[in-house]
Design an enzyme around this catalytic site. Structure first.
Site, short mmCIF file in Angstrom:
data_model
loop_
_atom_site.label_atom_id
_atom_site.label_comp_id
_atom_site.label_asym_id
_atom_site.label_seq_id
_atom_site.Cartn_x
_atom_site.Cartn_y
_atom_site.Cartn_z
N ARG A 163 0.84 -1.22 0.00
CA ARG A 163 0.00 0.00 0.00
C ARG A 163 0.87 1.27 0.00
NH1 ARG A 163 -2.76 -3.86 -0.38
NH2 ARG A 163 -4.68 -4.36 0.71
N SER A 236 -10.42 1.55 3.85
CA SER A 236 -9.62 1.25 5.05
C SER A 236 -8.98 2.54 5.56
CB SER A 236 -8.50 0.28 4.72
OG SER A 236 -9.00 -0.89 4.17
N GLU A 330 -4.11 5.45 6.60
CA GLU A 330 -3.85 5.14 5.19
C GLU A 330 -4.17 6.29 4.24
OE1 GLU A 330 -4.54 1.12 3.20
OE2 GLU A 330 -6.05 2.34 2.26
P1 NAP Z 1 -10.31 -10.00 5.77
O1 NAP Z 1 -10.44 -11.12 4.80
O2 NAP Z 1 -11.29 -9.83 6.87
O3 NAP Z 1 -8.85 -10.05 6.40
C1 NAP Z 1 -8.41 -9.04 7.33
C2 NAP Z 1 -7.00 -8.65 7.00
O4 NAP Z 1 -6.15 -9.77 7.10
C3 NAP Z 1 -6.88 -8.11 5.60
O5 NAP Z 1 -6.64 -6.74 5.70
C4 NAP Z 1 -5.76 -8.89 4.95
O6 NAP Z 1 -4.65 -8.09 4.62
C5 NAP Z 1 -5.28 -9.86 6.00
N1 NAP Z 1 -5.31 -11.22 5.42
C6 NAP Z 1 -6.34 -12.10 5.48
N2 NAP Z 1 -5.97 -13.27 4.92
C7 NAP Z 1 -4.72 -13.13 4.47
C8 NAP Z 1 -3.79 -13.97 3.81
N3 NAP Z 1 -4.09 -15.25 3.51
N4 NAP Z 1 -2.58 -13.49 3.49
C9 NAP Z 1 -2.25 -12.23 3.80
N5 NAP Z 1 -3.07 -11.38 4.43
C10 NAP Z 1 -4.30 -11.80 4.77
O7 NAP Z 1 -10.17 -8.67 4.89
P2 NAP Z 1 -11.25 -7.56 4.51
O8 NAP Z 1 -11.05 -6.42 5.41
O9 NAP Z 1 -12.62 -8.13 4.29
O10 NAP Z 1 -10.68 -7.14 3.08
C11 NAP Z 1 -10.59 -8.05 2.00
C12 NAP Z 1 -9.56 -7.53 1.01
O11 NAP Z 1 -9.97 -6.26 0.48
C13 NAP Z 1 -8.20 -7.30 1.65
O12 NAP Z 1 -7.21 -7.72 0.75
C14 NAP Z 1 -8.15 -5.83 1.87
O13 NAP Z 1 -6.84 -5.29 1.77
C15 NAP Z 1 -8.99 -5.29 0.73
N6 NAP Z 1 -9.58 -4.02 1.15
C16 NAP Z 1 -8.93 -2.87 0.84
C17 NAP Z 1 -9.47 -1.67 1.27
C18 NAP Z 1 -8.82 -0.37 0.98
O14 NAP Z 1 -9.41 0.65 1.21
N7 NAP Z 1 -7.62 -0.33 0.53
C19 NAP Z 1 -10.64 -1.65 2.01
C20 NAP Z 1 -11.23 -2.84 2.34
C21 NAP Z 1 -10.70 -4.03 1.89
P3 NAP Z 1 -4.52 -7.27 3.26
O15 NAP Z 1 -5.28 -6.01 3.49
O16 NAP Z 1 -3.04 -7.03 3.19
O17 NAP Z 1 -5.05 -8.08 2.13
#
Ligand code: NAP
Length: 338
Positions: A163, A236, A330
């Site tokens: 990020r 996020s 962020e």
């Molecule tokens: P989630 O599946 O509830 O998981 C929570 C966090 O754990 C995530 O942020 C993810 O990191 C990490 N994670 C889970 N499994 C993983 C794995 N196998 N390997 C590495 N990291 C893992 O996540 P969520 O909040 O519903 O989001 C789902 C995806 O959408 C994520 O990739 C998240 O980054 C992305 N997202 C991005 C934004 C944004 O504004 N940038 C907002 C919401 C969601 P990572 O974030 O590094 O993937």
């Protein structure tokens, strides 16, 4: 000094009340250079916005707020294996992802429905469901704010990290991204090992294709994340912190069940989980709140940037006190007294 006069509340997805000295939308390179000349002559710093989905205006800004709105997608090269595209910075990111899927250009499926423009995507190296933007980027085209010079940055010039990129570091507020060159594959290789995505795709007779991944990601995001059109938010609000392995082991001992993931420099912790454990999910007040469905997302119900940042600081303090780790904000924050 010029007084702040241009309302910014409609320019960001958080819809926070704030004003800027001036604002301009420019749709091509000559208009962009002309606007930069005007800002330079007036001694105004320039703040570049896309769709405003990753920006917090905590107060008024003495600046020219500029949007580069050029659109267009050009195929630069194509063969049986891959395609190279040049996409103008003002294109809507999700529309590009949907168009690539239609064309049979593969790789972006997991990045469906991420808010914002193509020009904003490299800044935070957008990522979701196990895929990030960086490996697809061939070059970033930009114009330097200080002198209007054109720059072409290679992928390594962009210094992409988790990020993160040079556009949040050495080149923060120094360039306007005008186009991005991407290389995508003609043969689909769906990435489905991210746990929630794998679950969503389970139980099929056939291996999922790119359309299945795209549809599943859209459904997951719609179910979990608030739509900025109805609930103002900036996705996020905090980055997932990375801690060294010894700290991670100690935290895992004290908090069994804490999610941890291998990452360069140690292990990544889930910021949303840390915030939720500290009891913040659904907390609201002064027109701002922690989203009840996802503790990593702060939302506005008519509050202002000062209230939002005050809430963010209270969350940072409680996570630091409980877990001993710092949560970094962020989105880009403007309008705070230094
Ligand atoms: P989630 O599946 O509830 O998981 C929570 C966090 O754990 C995530 O942020 C993810 O990191 C990490 N994670 C889970 N499994 C993983 C794995 N196998 N390997 C590495 N990291 C893992 O996540 P969520 O909040 O519903 O989001 C789902 C995806 O959408 C994520 O990739 C998240 O980054 C992305 N997202 C991005 C934004 C944004 O504004 N940038 C907002 C919401 C969601 P990572 O974030 O590094 O993937």
């Amino acid at each position: 000094m010029a007084s702040a006069a241009e309302d910014l509340s409609a320019l960001t997805t958080l819809e926070l009340p704030a004003k800027a000295t001036a604002r301009r939308d420019v749709a091509d390179l000559p208009a962009l250079r002309e606007a930069l000349d005007v800002a330079r002559a007036a001694g105004l710093p320039v703040i570049v916005l896309g769709e405003g989905s990753n920006v917090v205006f905590a107060g008024d800004v003495e600046a020219l707020v500029l949007r580069y709105t050029a659109t267009g997608r050009t195929v630069l090269a194509e063969d049986d294996e891959s395609v190279t595209l040049r996409v103008a910075a003002g294109e809507h990111w999700h529309s590009l992802v949907a168009w690539c899927l239609e064309q049979g250009y593969h790789g972006f499926e997991n990045l469906a429905l991420i808010p914002g423009t193509v020009g904003a995507a490299p800044i935070q190296n957008i990522g979701a469901y196990g895929v990030e933007l960086a490996p697809f980027v061939e070059a970033v085209h930009a114009v330097r704010i200080a002198d209007g010079e054109s720059l072409v940055l290679s992928r390594s010039d962009c210094a992409f990290g988790y990020r993160d990129s040079v556009f949040k570091g050495a080149l923060r507020d120094a360039v306007v991204i005008t186009a991005v060159d991407f290389r995508l594959q003609r043969t689909a290789a769906p990435v489905t090992d991210y746990p929630t995505l794998r679950e969503a795709l389970a139980g099929r007779a056939q291996a999922p294709g790119p359309r299945d991944v795209f549809d599943a990601v859209v459904a997951l995001r719609r179910a979990r994340l608030p739509d900025p059109a109805t609930t103002p938010n900036a996705g996020s609000f905090f980055k997932n912190p990375v801690v060294d392995t010894a700290t991670a082991d100690e935290l895992a001992r004290r908090y069994p069940g804490m999610p941890q993931f291998e990452a360069p420099g140690g292990r990544k912790l889930a910021a949303g989980w840390l915030i939720e454990q500290c009891g913040w999910r659904g907390v609201e007040g002064e027109g701002v709140a922690v989203h009840p469905g996802h503790a990593l997302v702060l939302v506005s119900h008519g509050g202002d940037g000062r209230a939002l940042l005050a809430l963010a600081r209270r969350i940072q303090a409680s996570v630091a006190e409980t877990f001993g780790c710092h949560l970094e904000i962020e989105p880009r924050v403007y309008g705070v007294a230094a």
